[in-house]
Design an enzyme around this catalytic site. Structure first.
Site, PDB file in Angstrom:
ATOM      1  NE  ARG A 392       0.425   2.593  -0.612  1.00 28.79           N
ATOM      2  CZ  ARG A 392       0.579   2.964   0.852  1.00 28.79           C
ATOM      3  NH1 ARG A 392       0.653   2.302   1.714  1.00 28.79           N
ATOM      4  NH2 ARG A 392       0.263   3.960   0.913  1.00 28.79           N
ATOM      5  CG  ASN A 428      -2.942   3.175  -5.922  1.00 25.37           C
ATOM      6  OD1 ASN A 428      -2.745   4.858  -5.503  1.00 25.37           O
ATOM      7  ND2 ASN A 428      -2.571   3.070  -4.618  1.00 25.37           N
ATOM      8  CD  GLU A 429      -0.080   4.844  -2.719  1.00 22.06           C
ATOM      9  OE1 GLU A 429       0.569   4.432  -2.043  1.00 22.06           O
ATOM     10  OE2 GLU A 429      -0.438   6.142  -2.763  1.00 22.06           O
ATOM     11  CG  ASN A 430       2.158  -0.627  -9.465  1.00 18.70           C
ATOM     12  OD1 ASN A 430       1.087   0.511  -9.700  1.00 18.70           O
ATOM     13  ND2 ASN A 430       1.805  -1.228  -9.083  1.00 18.70           N
TER      14      ASN A 430
END
Length: 796
Positions: A392, A428-430
Site C-alpha cells: 500500500r 501487495n495492493e500497490n
C-alpha cells in the site's frame, strides 16, 4: 551484513542456551532469551543504559523491567480497545558472557528479525544498525567486545559485556510497509536473537541449485559457498557431503588447500533417481560443509530438495509433472498475548494445524517470515509464496526504494535453498494511494519492473507475483486480482464467473485472498444469513460454495484463503473484537472456528466428521419446527442420530450443496438434545462426532438487562459469562450489542488477547459474551457495562 546459513538441531541449541558460558561449536547458535531488561521509551543517550546503579538503591531506574525474548512491545496494546498501539522506540539491555572456543575467532549476533529500525551497542560503542523488520541480519561484535574487555570500564561488569539494543517502529513514510496497511507494524526483538561463535574461517552462505532431467529421473546438485574470512587466511581444506533423507551419503567432494575467499563451487554432481520433494512426501536432502583451517573445524549444513514446478500458460499448476490444485491459506506473524513474538513451539503448532487442515500452499503475507516457518514448510510439504513488505501507500524516494530492493535481495538470498518456495512476491495492493501527495501509476510500474528484474537476476527459476495492482499485472509472472466474491464484491455464487473473467486477462492466474469475517459463536437461525451478520453460518456457506466449485475448475492453479488465523490490525477498531481482522478459520489463540472443519472435509484424506455448530450451545425457533443439521466429512457415508434415534444415512457428493449432501432436517426437543454423526469410511471403519444443543422456543423481547454466571476452573481462573436478556430473563439471541468489562481490587481481567473470550470490550454473539479473571487470592469487583442497560457488579 551477509546472512549466516548455519543449521543446528534444536535440542543442541536449547542445551547450550541454558548456560552461555559453555563453549559451543561453530555450527551452533546460543539463543539469547533470558536476562533482558526493557523500557518502552527512548533514552537520552546510550550512557543511560549502562551507567552505574547504586547497589543500595535498586529502584533508581524503576522504569526498566525484566522480559524474555522473543519480545514485542505491542504484545497487548495492539488489541487494546481503548488506545492506539504504541509506535516509537524501545530499549533492551543485557550482559553477555563471552567465551569463544576458537583462537582468533569471531563473535556474531544474529537477528532473526527485529522491528522496525534497530541499533546495536556494545557498552557505548555502536556496532551495527538495520532498517526493516522482517529480514534476518548479523552484527560482528568481535572487535568491540575485545576493546571493552580491555578497558577500565570492564571491571564494573565483572567480565561480562553490556549489550544494548534500540528498536523503533515510529511511523515513517520512507520505510516499508506503509502504516495504512491492514496489519500492525510491530516493534521489538520479536524473533530469536542468537550469539554465534565462529572460527577464523567459516561458511557465510551456501547457495544450492538443483535441477531435474530425463523425466525427473536424473538430478543435478551444485553448491556454491561464500566464506567469512576477515583474517585473510589463505589456506583451507573443505569437505562436502550430500546426504539423502535417511542420512546416507550419496555424493561427496574434497577440496584441498583452497583459498577461502569470495565464492567457490564446492560440489557439482549428478544423482540418479533422486527422491523428489512433494507436498505429500517432502523428501529433503542435506548439504554438509566441513571447513578445516589451522586446526579449527567448522560445519555448516543446509537442507534442500529436488522438485519441478510449472504454471501452465492459461492453465493449471503442475508439480513434478502432475496437476496439483494449490490449496492454500495465508499467515501473519501474530498471536494472542505476544503479537509478533511467537515462540518456536507456537510457530510449529500453527504450521502443523495448517497441514492438518489440508493446506499444501501458503502465502506469507505481507513480509518475509522466520526461518522456522520456511523450515516447517519444507518439512511438512507446503509450497510458498513469500513477499517483501511493499504494501500500500504508493512508492517513496531513494531511501524507500533502496530498502525494498535490499529486502528483496535478502529474502531471495536467505531463503533461496528452500524447496518449498516457488514464488517471490514483489508487493501487495500497490494501487492503494495515501502516503504521498502524488500517486503516479507510471512510477509504480517503473519500480515494479525494477524489482521484477532484480528478482529474476537473483533467481532465474522461481516466479514473481503481486496481488491487486491491475496496472502492473503484465509485469510479473503470476498475478492475483482482488475478487472476494460474496464479501467485498457481489455474491459468492458468482465466484466462478469472477474467476474466469480474471483468468482470461493474464497468462498465469492464481487466486489469493478470499473469504470473509466471522465472529466466533455467532450463528443465524430461521433467516437467510448475509455477510452483514458476521456469522459463522454465513462464512460456512461462503467457504463451502468456494471449495466445491474449486474442485470443478480444471484450469485453476489454486487459491489461498485469507487468512488462517485472526490477526491484529490498527485500521479496524469497530470490529466485534476491536482491532482484529476476524477472517481467520482459527482465532488468535488457535481456537478453531467451524470453518476449519469445512476445509478439512474437502482437503484431507484422514477420515474426519464434524457436526456444524459446536460453538452454538443454544439453537432457537418455533416448537416442532424442523432445523437443518449440517455435517462436514470426507467419508463417503454419514448417519445422523438425534437423541439416539437415527435420522438416516446420507451419501457424500461434493456437488450437492450445502455440506456435500450431508444435511438433515430434524425436529429438536425443547431443552437439551444430543446429536451424533457416524461417518463410514471406504473400509467400513467408523469415525464419530457428538455435541449437545439446548433448543429454545421462548421468544425474547427488548434488550433490558445483563445476566451473569461465574464458574471457577482448575487453573484458578474464574469465567464470567454474560447474557443480554429481556425483562423476563430470556436471552436475546439476535443481540449484537457491545459489552465492556472493568475490574477493581486484587484480581485482573485476562484481556487484550484479541479473541472473543479475552477482550475487555466485545460484541455479543447471539446475546452472549464472556471473560476470564485471575482472582490472585484476593477480593475483586467486576463491572459489566453496556450502553443503555443497567451496569452489573460481580463480587469475586
Amino acid at each position: 551484513m551477509r546472512k549466516l546459513l548455519l543449521t543446528i538441531t534444536m535440542a543442541m541449541a536449547s542445551a547450550f542456551a541454558a548456560d552461555a558460558k559453555i563453549p559451543v561449536p561453530q555450527d551452533s547458535k546460543i539463543r539469547l532469551n533470558e536476562g533482558w531488561m526493557f523500557v518502552r521509551t527512548d533514552l537520552g543517550n546510550i550512557w543511560e543504559a549502562v551507567r552505574p546503579v547504586k547497589k543500595d538503591n535498586p529502584e533508581e531506574y524503576p522504569f526498566w523491567h525484566s522480559v524474555t525474548l522473543p519480545h514485542c512491545f505491542n504484545a497487548e496494546d495492539c488489541v487494546d480497545p481503548d488506545v492506539n498501539y504504541y509506535q516509537g522506540p524501545g530499549w533492551y539491555k543485557t550482559q553477555l558472557s563471552i567465551e569463544n572456543p576458537y583462537t582468533d575467532g569471531r563473535v556474531m549476533l544474529e537477528f532473526e528479525g527485529a522491528g522496525q529500525k534497530t541499533e546495536v551497542y556494545v557498552y557505548t560503542t555502536k556496532v551495527g544498525e538495520h532498517v526493516g523488520g522482517y529480514d534476518s541480519w548479523n552484527v560482528d561484535i568481535t572487535d568491540a567486545v575485545a576493546d571493552f574487555l580491555g578497558s577500565e570500564d570492564a571491571k564494573r561488569f565483572g567480565g561480562k559485556v553490556p549489550l544494548s539494543i534500540r528498536c523503533d517502529n515510529t511511523r515513517d513514510n520512507e520505510m516499508i510497509p506503509s502504516d495504512i496497511s491492514d496489519f500492525n507494524i510491530y516493534g521489538g526483538i520479536y524473533r530469536y536473537l542468537n550469539l554465534v561463535y565462529l572460527p577464523k574461517v567459516s561458511v557465510a552462505s551456501l547457495k544450492i541449485d538443483t535441477s531435474l532431467s530425463g523425466k525427473l529421473t536424473a538430478g543435478r546438485v551444485c553448491a556454491e559457498g561464500t566464506f567469512y574470512n576477515l583474517a585473510d587466511v589463505r589456506n583451507a581444506d573443505v569437505t562436502v557431503y550430500i546426504k539423502d533423507a535417511k542420512g546416507s551419503v550419496v555424493a561427496e567432494s574434497h577440496l584441498k588447500n583452497i583459498t577461502p575467499l569470495g565464492t567457490t563451487t564446492l560440489i557439482d554432481t549428478e544423482l540418479k533417481n533422486p527422491e523428489l520433494w512433494d507436498v505429500d512426501k517432502p523428501q529433503l536432502y542435506t548439504c554438509e560443509v566441513v571447513v578445516n583451517t589451522d586446526g579449527q573445524e567448522s560445519t555448516a549444513t543446509q537442507k534442500f530438495g529436488f522438485r519441478h514446478f510449472e504454471f501452465v500458460e492459461k492453465g493449471p499448476f503442475k508439480l513434478n509433472g502432475r496437476r496439483l490444485l494449490l490449496r492454500g491459506t495465508h499467515r501473519h506473524e501474530d498471536h494472542a498475548g505476544v503479537a509478533a513474538a511467537m515462540t518456536q513451539d507456537q510457530i510449529e503448532k500453527e504450521m502443523g494445524m495448517m497441514k492438518e487442515m489440508g493446506v499444501n500452499f501458503i502465502r506469507l503475507g505481507h513480509y518475509q517470515q522466520s526461518e522456522i516457518v520456511l523450515d516447517m514448510c519444507d518439512s511438512l510439504g507446503i509450497l510458498v509464496w513469500e513477499e517483501i513488505p511493499w504494501c500500500r501507500g504508493g512508492v517513496g524516494g531513494e531511501k524507500y526504494r533502496n530498502q525494498a530492493k535490499r529486502m528483496l535481495t535478502n529474502m531471495v538470498k536467505q531463503h533461496y535453498n528452500h524447496p518449498a518456495v516457488i514464488i517471490w512476491g514483489l508487493g501487495n495492493e500497490n494501487d492503494w494511494p495515501n502516503d504521498f501527495p502524488t500517486f503516479e501509476q507510471s512510477e509504480i510500474r517503473s519500480f515494479m519492473s525494477e524489482l521484477n528484474d532484480l528478482a529474476h537476476s537473483l533467481d532465474p527459476e522461481r516466479k514473481t507475483a503481486i496481488r491487486r495492482c491491475e496496472f502492473c499485472s503484465d509485469i510479473v509472472d503470476v498475478y492475483s486480482p482482488t475478487l472476494w466474491a460474496g464479501w467485498y464484491k457481489g455474491d459468492y455464487h458468482d465466484y466462478v464467473k469472477y474467476s474466469q473473467e480474471a483468468f482470461d486477462k493474464v497468462k498465469h492466474f492464481l487466486h489469493v485472498e478470499w473469504g470473509g469475517d466471522s465472529h466466533p459463536g455467532r450463528f443465524t437461525e430461521g433467516v437467510t444469513p448475509t455477510k452483514n451478520d458476521w456469522s459463522e453460518t454465513y462464512l460456512a456457506a461462503l467457504i463451502d460454495w468456494h471449495l466445491k466449485e474449486q474442485e470443478e475448475m480444471p484450469w485453476l492453479t489454486g487459491t489461498a484463503y485469507w487468512p488462517f488465523k485472526d490477526f491484529s490490525t490498527p485500521v479496524r477498531p469497530d470490529n466485534p473484537v476491536p482491532y482484529v481482522n476476524q477472517k481467520g478459520v482459527v482465532e488468535r489463540d488457535f481456537t478453531k472456528k467451524e470453518a476449519y472443519y469445512i476445509f478439512q472435509s474437502y482437503w484431507t484424506k484422514k477420515p474426519m466428521v464434524h457436526i456444524f455448530g459446536h460453538s452454538e450451545p443454544v439453537r432457537w425457533g418455533e416448537k416442532g419446527t424442523e432445523k437443518e443439521v449440517l455435517v462436514f466429512s470426507n467419508c463417503p457415508k454419514v448417519e445422523l442420530f438425534v437423541n439416539g434415534i437415527s435420522q438416516g444415512v446420507r451419501n457424500r457428493d461434493s456437488r450437492n450443496y450445502p455440506a456435500a449432501g450431508l444435511r438433515w432436517n430434524v425436529v429438536l426437543n425443547e431443552g437439551d438434545n444430543e446429536i451424533t454423526a457416524k461417518a463410514f469410511t471406504a473400509d467400513k471403519s467408523i469415525v464419530e462426532d457428538s455435541l449437545k444443543w439446548n433448543y429454545m422456543t421462548r421468544k425474547w423481547g427488548e434488550e433490558s438487562k445483563l445476566a451473569f454466571t461465574t464458574q471457577s476452573s482448575d487453573d484458578g481462573t474464574v469465567t464470567i459469562s454474560v447474557k443480554v436478556t429481556d425483562a423476563d430473563g430470556t436471552q436475546c439471541m439476535d443481540s449484537k450489542r457491545f459489552v465492556r468489562f472493568e475490574i477493581a481490587g486484587d484480581g485482573e481481567l485476562i484481556k487484550n488477547m484479541g479473541t472473543a473470550g479475552a477482550s475487555s470490550r466485545v460484541q455479543a454473539a447471539n446475546g452472549a459474551v464472556s471473560i476470564k479473571v485471575k482472582p490472585n487470592g484476593g477480593h475483586s469487583v467486576v463491572a459489566v457495562k453496556s450502553e443503555g442497560l443497567p451496569t452489573e457488579f460481580i463480587n469475586l
